[in-house]
Design a protein around this motif. Structure first.
Motif, PDB file in Angstrom:
ATOM      1  N   LYS A  36       0.853  -1.183   0.000  1.00  0.00           N
ATOM      2  CA  LYS A  36       0.000   0.000   0.000  1.00  0.00           C
ATOM      3  C   LYS A  36       0.897   1.244   0.000  1.00  0.00           C
ATOM      4  CE  LYS A  36      -3.454  -0.362   2.842  1.00  0.00           C
ATOM      5  NZ  LYS A  36      -4.253  -0.333   4.108  1.00  0.00           N
ATOM      6  N   SER A  37       0.753   2.122  -0.993  1.00  0.00           N
ATOM      7  CA  SER A  37       1.527   3.366  -1.013  1.00  0.00           C
ATOM      8  C   SER A  37       0.717   4.463  -0.328  1.00  0.00           C
ATOM      9  CB  SER A  37       1.873   3.768  -2.453  1.00  0.00           C
ATOM     10  OG  SER A  37       0.700   4.040  -3.193  1.00  0.00           O
ATOM     11  N   LEU A  38       1.381   5.191   0.574  1.00  0.00           N
ATOM     12  CA  LEU A  38       0.725   6.228   1.366  1.00  0.00           C
ATOM     13  C   LEU A  38       1.577   7.482   1.399  1.00  0.00           C
ATOM     14  CD1 LEU A  38      -0.508   4.094   4.418  1.00  0.00           C
ATOM     15  CD2 LEU A  38      -1.873   4.863   2.467  1.00  0.00           C
ATOM     16  N   GLY A  39       1.029   8.514   2.014  1.00  0.00           N
ATOM     17  CA  GLY A  39       1.705   9.800   2.100  1.00  0.00           C
ATOM     18  C   GLY A  39       2.740   9.867   3.199  1.00  0.00           C
ATOM     19  N   SER A  40       2.593  10.787   4.117  1.00  0.00           N
ATOM     20  CA  SER A  40       3.627  11.143   5.080  1.00  0.00           C
ATOM     21  C   SER A  40       3.990  10.001   6.022  1.00  0.00           C
ATOM     22  CB  SER A  40       3.147  12.331   5.915  1.00  0.00           C
ATOM     23  OG  SER A  40       2.145  11.927   6.821  1.00  0.00           O
ATOM     24  N   VAL A  41       5.154  10.127   6.681  1.00  0.00           N
ATOM     25  CA  VAL A  41       5.575   9.147   7.677  1.00  0.00           C
ATOM     26  C   VAL A  41       4.553   9.077   8.805  1.00  0.00           C
ATOM     27  CG1 VAL A  41       7.368   8.519   9.346  1.00  0.00           C
ATOM     28  CG2 VAL A  41       8.011   9.500   7.141  1.00  0.00           C
ATOM     29  N   GLY A  42       4.080  10.232   9.251  1.00  0.00           N
ATOM     30  CA  GLY A  42       3.071  10.259  10.315  1.00  0.00           C
ATOM     31  C   GLY A  42       1.807   9.524   9.926  1.00  0.00           C
ATOM     32  N   PHE A  43       1.381   9.680   8.683  1.00  0.00           N
ATOM     33  CA  PHE A  43       0.177   8.991   8.220  1.00  0.00           C
ATOM     34  C   PHE A  43       0.422   7.487   8.151  1.00  0.00           C
ATOM     35  CE2 PHE A  43      -3.128   7.510   5.424  1.00  0.00           C
ATOM     36  CZ  PHE A  43      -4.223   8.288   5.762  1.00  0.00           C
ATOM     37  N   LYS A  44       1.595   7.080   7.701  1.00  0.00           N
ATOM     38  CA  LYS A  44       1.919   5.643   7.644  1.00  0.00           C
ATOM     39  C   LYS A  44       1.909   5.035   9.039  1.00  0.00           C
ATOM     40  CE  LYS A  44       4.928   6.138   3.587  1.00  0.00           C
ATOM     41  NZ  LYS A  44       5.283   7.571   3.627  1.00  0.00           N
ATOM     42  N   VAL A  45       2.535   5.724   9.993  1.00  0.00           N
ATOM     43  CA  VAL A  45       2.564   5.211  11.363  1.00  0.00           C
ATOM     44  C   VAL A  45       1.159   5.162  11.951  1.00  0.00           C
ATOM     45  CG1 VAL A  45       3.286   5.796  13.719  1.00  0.00           C
ATOM     46  CG2 VAL A  45       4.965   5.729  11.865  1.00  0.00           C
ATOM     47  N   ALA A  46       0.344   6.172  11.675  1.00  0.00           N
ATOM     48  CA  ALA A  46      -1.045   6.144  12.144  1.00  0.00           C
ATOM     49  C   ALA A  46      -1.776   4.931  11.571  1.00  0.00           C
ATOM     50  CB  ALA A  46      -1.763   7.432  11.741  1.00  0.00           C
ATOM     51  N   THR A  47      -1.508   4.601  10.316  1.00  0.00           N
ATOM     52  CA  THR A  47      -2.127   3.433   9.690  1.00  0.00           C
ATOM     53  C   THR A  47      -1.691   2.148  10.384  1.00  0.00           C
ATOM     54  OG1 THR A  47      -2.192   4.583   7.559  1.00  0.00           O
ATOM     55  CG2 THR A  47      -2.430   2.200   7.503  1.00  0.00           C
ATOM     56  N   ILE A  48      -0.426   2.091  10.797  1.00  0.00           N
ATOM     57  CA  ILE A  48       0.070   0.891  11.486  1.00  0.00           C
ATOM     58  C   ILE A  48      -0.540   0.775  12.880  1.00  0.00           C
ATOM     59  CG2 ILE A  48       2.118  -0.253  12.436  1.00  0.00           C
ATOM     60  CD1 ILE A  48       3.706   0.886  10.069  1.00  0.00           C
ATOM     61  N   VAL A  49      -0.600   1.867  13.627  1.00  0.00           N
ATOM     62  CA  VAL A  49      -1.168   1.764  14.978  1.00  0.00           C
ATOM     63  C   VAL A  49      -2.673   1.535  14.938  1.00  0.00           C
ATOM     64  CG1 VAL A  49       0.676   3.119  16.037  1.00  0.00           C
ATOM     65  CG2 VAL A  49      -1.432   4.269  15.343  1.00  0.00           C
ATOM     66  N   GLU A  50      -3.305   1.900  13.822  1.00  0.00           N
ATOM     67  CA  GLU A  50      -4.731   1.608  13.638  1.00  0.00           C
ATOM     68  C   GLU A  50      -4.952   0.195  13.090  1.00  0.00           C
ATOM     69  OE1 GLU A  50      -7.383   3.351  14.364  1.00  0.00           O
ATOM     70  OE2 GLU A  50      -6.835   5.475  14.469  1.00  0.00           O
ATOM     71  N   GLN A  51      -3.854  -0.561  12.913  1.00  0.00           N
ATOM     72  CA  GLN A  51      -3.870  -1.944  12.433  1.00  0.00           C
ATOM     73  C   GLN A  51      -4.318  -2.072  10.978  1.00  0.00           C
ATOM     74  OE1 GLN A  51      -5.523  -4.830  15.165  1.00  0.00           O
ATOM     75  NE2 GLN A  51      -4.696  -3.792  16.962  1.00  0.00           N
ATOM     76  N   GLY A  52      -4.210  -0.969  10.217  1.00  0.00           N
ATOM     77  CA  GLY A  52      -4.490  -1.032   8.788  1.00  0.00           C
ATOM     78  C   GLY A  52      -3.291  -1.474   7.984  1.00  0.00           C
ATOM     79  N   ALA A  53      -2.139  -1.560   8.634  1.00  0.00           N
ATOM     80  CA  ALA A  53      -0.903  -2.058   8.021  1.00  0.00           C
ATOM     81  C   ALA A  53      -0.009  -2.548   9.148  1.00  0.00           C
ATOM     82  CB  ALA A  53      -0.215  -0.975   7.197  1.00  0.00           C
TER      83      ALA A  53
END
Length: 285
Positions: free
Chosen positions: A190-207
């Motif tokens: 999954k390609s995403l934007g900022s580092v903060g957004f990627k980390v938010a996706t991981i802590v939300e268990q979306g990645a």
């Protein structure tokens, strides 16, 4: 120094900065953004306005304490001096300016407080989701919404390399990254934007995993400091490919060596695999 009081102030500043950013988006046009380029990266009027807002409020509301400040929009390239203050704020007013300009929603506001080269407090705001993630070292990670409700948040427990989802940068792709994506056993990408957004996706268990090999440039202190603490306090890990932890306020802001973030379950295995794959990549060059 009461970190809980400082956290409350930082969260308030984060929400205010998010409101300011959204005010730029409401116009429906980029004409008022005054986009220009600094070191090949876009800078907008919104970057500068939010940077000024964050610094002004931090300095006004915490003026009885001795802090240093490292901010993307005020740092002078070539500066090799380490700040001597025991506590240093590291600020990215818009992490993912390209995504902000394109209105993908995948940008973040990042504010971290560092002590002795390591983050002890962090706030990451995703304005378009109206979510604020915060952490204090040793106390876990929480997500807050504008109604004031907050709840603890944890990374996934997925352990199979074939089943995890790997995220990577939409804007900073390079041949080394493409080679890793082709050769790692993780097939959900999954390609995403900022580092903060990627980390938010991981802590939300979306990645579950984020990788970023350095190309011609390296991520900077302000890209990493706040997201790192948000992820690690949620149970994940965030290191260089080598497994070495990040050091901040060293007098050198570039974080060379590649970035590996994960839910922690597979971190050491991934670190070994990534380094082995990159060794074969070097042989091909």
């Amino acid at each position: 120094m009461d970190l809980e009081e400082i956290l409350a102030t930082t969260c308030s500043i984060g929400w205010g900065a998010a409101d300011l950013l959204r005010s730029y988006c409401k116009t429906g046009s980029n004409q008022n953004l005054n986009v220009h380029y600094k070191y090949n990266e876009p800078v907008t009027a919104a970057d500068l306005a939010v940077n000024h807002y964050i610094l002004k409020r931090l300095q006004a509301e915490l003026n009885n304490l001795n802090f240093g400040y490292i901010s993307e929009e005020t740092y002078k390239r070539g500066n090799r001096e380490k700040l001597t203050s025991e506590f240093v704020w590291i600020i990215d007013p818009i992490d993912g300016t390209r995504d902000f300009i394109k209105k993908t929603g995948e940008y973040a506001i990042q504010i971290a407080l560092v002590r002795k080269k390591r983050p002890i407090l962090a706030v990451v705001v995703i304005p378009e989701l109206q979510k604020l993630y915060y952490a204090v070292k040793g106390n876990g990670t929480f997500v807050k919404t504008p109604d004031g409700k907050s709840q603890p948040i944890k990374v996934s427990t997925r352990k199979s390399l074939e089943e995890v989802t790997l995220v990577f940068s939409r804007s900073h792709r390079n041949p080394k990254l493409e080679y890793l994506l082709q050769n790692l056993p993780c097939k959900n990408h999954k390609s995403l934007g900022s580092v903060g957004f990627k980390v938010a996706t991981i802590v939300e268990q979306g990645a579950d995993i984020y990788i970023s090999p350095c190309g011609k440039s390296a991520p900077k202190d302000w890209d990493m400091a706040a997201p790192e603490l948000i992820l690690t306090e949620a149970g994940g890990k965030f290191t260089h490919f080598s497994g070495d932890e990040f050091q901040y306020n060293t007098g050198y802001i570039d974080q060379w060596g590649g970035l590996l973030a994960s839910n922690g379950q597979l971190h050491e295995l991934l670190s070994r695999k990534v380094e082995a794959i990159l060794e074969t990549y070097q042989d091909l060059e």
